[in-house]
Design a protein around this motif. Structure first.
Motif, PDB file in Angstrom:
ATOM      1  N   ASP A 194     -11.790   2.797   9.616  1.00 18.63           N
ATOM      2  CA  ASP A 194     -10.936   3.048  10.776  1.00 18.63           C
ATOM      3  C   ASP A 194     -11.981   3.670  12.034  1.00 18.63           C
ATOM      4  O   ASP A 194     -11.731   3.037  12.990  1.00 18.63           O
ATOM      5  CB  ASP A 194     -10.177   3.992  10.545  1.00 18.63           C
TER       6      ASP A 194
ATOM      7  N   LYS B 204     -12.317  -1.719   3.668  1.00 18.11           N
ATOM      8  CA  LYS B 204     -12.237  -2.979   4.205  1.00 18.11           C
ATOM      9  C   LYS B 204     -13.490  -3.749   4.478  1.00 18.11           C
ATOM     10  O   LYS B 204     -14.459  -3.943   3.421  1.00 18.11           O
ATOM     11  CB  LYS B 204     -11.845  -2.526   5.929  1.00 18.11           C
TER      12      LYS B 204
ATOM     13  N   MET C 245       0.730  -1.183  -0.046  1.00 13.29           N
ATOM     14  CA  MET C 245       0.030   0.159   0.119  1.00 13.29           C
ATOM     15  C   MET C 245       0.922   1.232   0.047  1.00 13.29           C
ATOM     16  O   MET C 245       1.788   1.475   0.668  1.00 13.29           O
ATOM     17  CB  MET C 245      -0.884   0.061   1.211  1.00 13.29           C
TER      18      MET C 245
ATOM     19  N   GLU D 217      -8.566  -2.920   0.663  1.00 17.15           N
ATOM     20  CA  GLU D 217      -7.954  -3.402   1.894  1.00 17.15           C
ATOM     21  C   GLU D 217      -7.481  -2.223   3.001  1.00 17.15           C
ATOM     22  O   GLU D 217      -7.807  -2.700   3.999  1.00 17.15           O
ATOM     23  CB  GLU D 217      -6.554  -4.007   1.352  1.00 17.15           C
ATOM     24  N   ASN D 218      -7.364  -0.928   2.449  1.00 14.03           N
ATOM     25  CA  ASN D 218      -6.946  -0.082   3.161  1.00 14.03           C
ATOM     26  C   ASN D 218      -7.844   0.898   3.523  1.00 14.03           C
ATOM     27  O   ASN D 218      -7.972   1.695   4.720  1.00 14.03           O
ATOM     28  CB  ASN D 218      -5.745   0.651   2.810  1.00 14.03           C
TER      29      ASN D 218
ATOM     30  N   ALA E 169      -5.640  -2.458  -3.363  1.00  9.70           N
ATOM     31  CA  ALA E 169      -5.077  -1.665  -2.137  1.00  9.70           C
ATOM     32  C   ALA E 169      -6.096  -0.724  -1.814  1.00  9.70           C
ATOM     33  O   ALA E 169      -6.153  -0.427  -0.157  1.00  9.70           O
ATOM     34  CB  ALA E 169      -4.134  -0.881  -2.688  1.00  9.70           C
TER      35      ALA E 169
ATOM     36  N   ALA F  85      -2.178   5.544   3.251  1.00  5.39           N
ATOM     37  CA  ALA F  85      -2.323   4.736   4.749  1.00  5.39           C
ATOM     38  C   ALA F  85      -3.190   5.865   5.593  1.00  5.39           C
ATOM     39  O   ALA F  85      -3.057   7.097   5.710  1.00  5.39           O
ATOM     40  CB  ALA F  85      -0.820   4.949   5.208  1.00  5.39           C
ATOM     41  N   THR F  86      -4.533   5.210   5.969  1.00  2.00           N
ATOM     42  CA  THR F  86      -5.155   5.866   6.798  1.00  2.00           C
ATOM     43  C   THR F  86      -4.701   6.400   8.051  1.00  2.00           C
ATOM     44  O   THR F  86      -5.315   7.178   8.849  1.00  2.00           O
ATOM     45  CB  THR F  86      -6.791   5.401   6.711  1.00  2.00           C
TER      46      THR F  86
END
Length: 503
Positions: free
Chosen positions: A249, A310, A1, A306-307, A303, A6-7
């Motif tokens: 998140d 989700k 990723m 997945e990031n 990606a 990136a979170t």
């Protein structure tokens, strides 16, 4: 990723600072929030998911699809039969009252159907209703609906896209009046509307029940709160009891706190990138197949899933949701391959890349992730982030032809509810492919399942080969609600307040 995707950990300090004074059920009012401002609560003059959710509480259709069995059961109709391949006859339920006291009968069905199919009335999503030719009254509790040719998905559409209005009231007040003082037969009546901002629904004591059952919670109070952090703050302060479409998140953190119920459910909504292959907005790079394909190879969809998404989301490759009837999966796919994307751009005459306007209306982080991937292969995308109604209106006029959008098919489990909506020369068709249109027309109208599947397959294969759309991923939804609330989400992305209760 990639780093830009990136979170990280999103703090809930704003919410926590409001204090943890949880809502309770003492006032029998469920407080909740819409994320998007509705352009209208008249079901036929809006196209947002929130509008569909609102409509299911206030209005009923002739039939209802059972979420457990998938069967069609009577709602305002008690029974039905096909008279011939283009005529459905319905026996209507007797003793039903609208919220304003009007008696429900065949006149209401005839008026509603004939109003919404009339092109002069300009319903917002004509594809939801223009499969019908019209309706006629047989007697007070019998009505016939005729279709524009065979339409095998008729009951599926009638179960969710044809809400029945009171004929006398609607003839008097029209869409503007219905938007301010909605009147239906549904389990909840509308007590007040502050357009786009605030809606209060009250349990309709005169509701006949039917397959929706009698509602349990007395009042549903809905406010429009576009910002998720504000929604979270309200949730923690006790200002609201339930929110949905919570980013992954935040949902993960809330689940870890164990102070709310957090539920994840897949939905029929997919994200996609549309490109102006037909040149409706003027000559541009997307008329070249190589550019469109380059867009597909440039974006790492897995990606993003997945990031960012989700949950139960998955990459999709075809211009439909996989469970929908006729959604061919054996199509051209575009795996993440930036080198191939650059090569295709060079082949199309853009070795140094290009600059384009990029439109979106929701999930800004997803759009920005896509833009970053595009920048990596030399495509500078200038983001235009708009309200959905504004973006949709631009597209209907032929502009805003490159962008990231989503479609939930109004929870209709048939390809005609998505692919045919966007590839049959409608206002939001940026491909204008005669061959694709012909295949979709055949699939939409045939009563032979084999013929339908064959023609939908041809259309979807060509859409993928030509990269008219780049399908991205399916959506999931995170629901977060007070532990006092009993609620089970369903895959059709419809929040049914009439199915909720207090524990």
């Amino acid at each position: 990723m990639k780093p830009f995707l990136a979170t990280g950990v999103i703090a809930l300090t704003t919410a926590l600072s409001c204090g943890q004074v949880f809502a309770n059920k003492s006032d029998d009012t469920l407080h909740t929030a819409f994320s998007k401002e509705l352009e209208s609560v008249d079901f036929y003059f809006q196209s947002a998911r929130e509008g569909t959710i609102f409509a299911r509480q206030v209005w009923d259709g002739l039939v209802y699809r059972d979420q457990t069995t998938g069967d069609y059961v009577g709602n305002l109709a008690s029974s039905w039969k096909w008279v011939d391949e283009t005529t459905l006859e319905f026996k209507l339920r007797e003793g039903v009252k609208f919220h304003n006291g009007e008696e429900f009968d065949a006149d209401d069905v005839v008026f509603t159907v004939n109003y919404v199919v009339n092109p002069d009335n300009h319903v917002t999503v004509p594809g939801n209703v223009n499969w019908m030719k019209g309706a006629e009254k047989v007697d007070k509790y019998t009505v016939r609906i005729t279709t524009n040719g065979p339409f095998p998905a008729a009951l599926e559409y009638l179960s969710g896209l044809v809400a029945i209005y009171p004929n006398d009231y609607y003839a008097e007040v029209g869409p503007s009046g219905m938007a301010l003082k909605p009147v239906g037969t549904g389990p909840y009546r509308v007590e007040s509307v502050e357009p786009g901002k605030h809606f209060v629904l009250k349990k309709f004591d005169g509701y006949y029940g039917g397959p929706k059952g009698q509602p349990s919670i007395g009042t549903i109070d809905i406010r429009t709160i576009p910002d998720i952090n504000t929604q979270l703050a309200e949730l923690f302060s006790g200002g609201i009891d339930m929110i949905w479409n919570v980013p992954a998140d935040q949902a993960e953190q809330l689940a870890a706190m164990d102070q709310f119920t957090v539920a994840n459910e897949s939905t029929m909504r997919i994200g996609y990138i549309t490109m102006d292959a037909a040149g409706r907005g003027g000559e541009g790079p997307f008329a070249k197949k190589e550019v469109r394909q380059a867009i597909g190879y440039a974006i790492d969809r897995q990606a993003i899933v997945e990031n960012l998404l989700k949950g139960s989301s998955k990459v999709v490759n075809s211009a439909c949701f996989p469970s929908q009837f006729g959604c061919e999966q054996d199509v051209e796919t575009y795996s993440y391959d930036p080198a191939k994307a650059k090569a295709l751009l060079a082949e199309a005459g853009y070795p140094d890349g290009l600059t384009v306007d990029f439109y979106a209306y929701r999930n800004r982080p997803y759009a920005e992730a896509m833009m970053a991937y595009l920048a990596d292969v030399g495509i500078k995308a200038n983001l235009n982030y708009l309200k959905y109604s504004a973006l949709r209106d631009m597209q209907k006029k032929g502009s805003a032809g490159f962008g990231f959008l989503t479609w939930g098919s109004n929870s209709i489990n048939d390809v005609s509810a998505i692919t045919s909506q966007f590839f049959k020369f409608g206002d939001q068709d940026f491909a204008r492919d005669e061959e694709v249109k012909t295949w979709l027309d055949t699939g939409d109208k045939s009563v032979d399942d084999k013929v339908r599947k064959e023609n939908y397959s041809k259309a979807l294969k060509k859409i993928a080969e030509e990269a008219y759309w780049i399908p991205l991923f399916s959506y999931n939804s995170n629901y977060v609600f007070s532990k006092d609330v009993a609620f089970t989400p369903t895959p059709d992305e419809i929040v049914r307040f009439f199915d909720m209760s207090w524990k």
